[in-house]
Design a protein around this motif. Structure first.
Motif, PDB file in Angstrom:
ATOM      1  N   ASN A 137     -11.606   4.866  -0.721  1.00 47.20           N
ATOM      2  CA  ASN A 137     -10.453   4.654  -1.598  1.00 47.20           C
ATOM      3  C   ASN A 137     -10.740   5.125  -3.012  1.00 47.20           C
ATOM      4  O   ASN A 137     -11.813   4.893  -3.565  1.00 47.20           O
ATOM      5  N   PRO A 194       0.810  -1.230   0.000  1.00 45.27           N
ATOM      6  CA  PRO A 194       0.000   0.000   0.000  1.00 45.27           C
ATOM      7  C   PRO A 194       0.838   1.272   0.000  1.00 45.27           C
ATOM      8  O   PRO A 194       0.402   2.309  -0.494  1.00 45.27           O
ATOM      9  N   ASP A 232      -0.594   4.153  -2.574  1.00 47.12           N
ATOM     10  CA  ASP A 232      -1.452   3.718  -3.680  1.00 47.12           C
ATOM     11  C   ASP A 232      -2.862   4.279  -3.546  1.00 47.12           C
ATOM     12  O   ASP A 232      -3.789   3.797  -4.192  1.00 47.12           O
ATOM     13  N   ASN A 233      -3.019   5.272  -2.707  1.00 49.80           N
ATOM     14  CA  ASN A 233      -4.317   5.874  -2.437  1.00 49.80           C
ATOM     15  C   ASN A 233      -4.172   7.383  -2.530  1.00 49.80           C
ATOM     16  O   ASN A 233      -3.067   7.903  -2.590  1.00 49.80           O
ATOM     17  N   CYS A 281      -1.351   2.664   4.877  1.00 49.13           N
ATOM     18  CA  CYS A 281      -0.377   3.474   4.149  1.00 49.13           C
ATOM     19  C   CYS A 281       0.523   4.267   5.091  1.00 49.13           C
ATOM     20  O   CYS A 281       1.642   4.628   4.733  1.00 49.13           O
TER      21      CYS A 281
END
Length: 239
Positions: free
Chosen positions: A236, A145, A198-199, A206
């Motif tokens: 998300n 993540p 990744d967000n 994260c």
């Protein structure tokens, strides 16, 4: 300068590059943005650590972890008197500077020049920057993540952290890049951590590498974020 830089924004200032300034048109000098630094408390003569936070996903998280019940000791405004940065006194000789989302990245050189006196009187400068993983260029992208990469000046000790250096052709820009460049040129110890997520918001998973950095770098108690805070419950979004 450290050889593994991808690209940095070169600020137009005599504190950085004298040769370029010799050829600048007078009108360009006149239209440089003006930033105003206002100390609300006594300006420190010496700092042990100066931490710079840049990247909107980091701000609410860091504010709760480190700035809980901490006072603003300095604000930086642009020429329109809009707040673009805040400095907090965290503990003893540790200060934290948050670059607010309304700051225009093209003015990074001007901001670094404005706080250069603080940088010169700091034992160690740490920048933490957050970017989406889509901006990370590599043939081997970690399937996690979030993950960290690091850049550092020659005189900074980073071996104990076991974080991979940021490889080319990745781009570093903004205040963090400017501070690292300035530190390398003036012999200051400085590190820049790049947190890739990744967000588009910083959720609890994260945030784990960030907590590792804060624990390693800051010798003070962290306020544990609550899972009910907005930055953990925004949902998300993926590219």
């Amino acid at each position: 300068m450290v050889s593994h830089f991808g690209e940095v924004i070169f600020p137009s200032s005599r504190a950085f590059w004298d040769d370029e300034d010799e050829y600048e048109a007078v009108e360009n000098l006149e239209h440089r943005p003006k930033l105003h630094v206002c100390w609300l408390k006594n300006k420190p003569e010496r700092m042990q650590k100066f931490i710079i936070i840049e990247g909107e996903p980091l701000i609410p998280f860091v504010k709760q972890c480190l700035c809980h019940n901490k006072e603003e000791v300095c604000i930086i405004e642009n020429e329109n008197h809009k707040k673009i940065s805040v400095i907090y006194h965290i503990d003893k000789q540790i200060y934290l500077c948050i670059i607010l989302p309304q700051f225009d990245t093209k003015d990074a050189g001007t901001l670094v020049n404005q706080i250069s006196d603080l940088l010169l009187n700091t034992e160690s400068t740490i920048s933490i920057v957050c970017r989406h993983v889509s901006q990370f260029q590599s043939t081997n992208i970690p399937e996690t993540p979030s993950f960290l990469r690091i850049l550092a000046t020659k005189n900074a000790n980073v071996s104990k952290y076991k974080i991979e250096p940021l490889e080319q052709p990745n781009i570093v820009f903004g205040v963090g890049a400017g501070v690292l460049s300035y530190a390398e040129l003036t012999g200051i110890s400085a590190k820049l951590y790049m947190l890739y997520i990744d967000n588009f918001v910083l959720d609890s998973k994260c945030a784990e590498p960030l907590l590792q950095v804060l624990t390693n770098e800051i010798d003070c108690k962290l306020q544990c974020p609550k899972s009910t805070e907005n930055f953990f419950s925004k949902g998300n979004l993926y590219m």
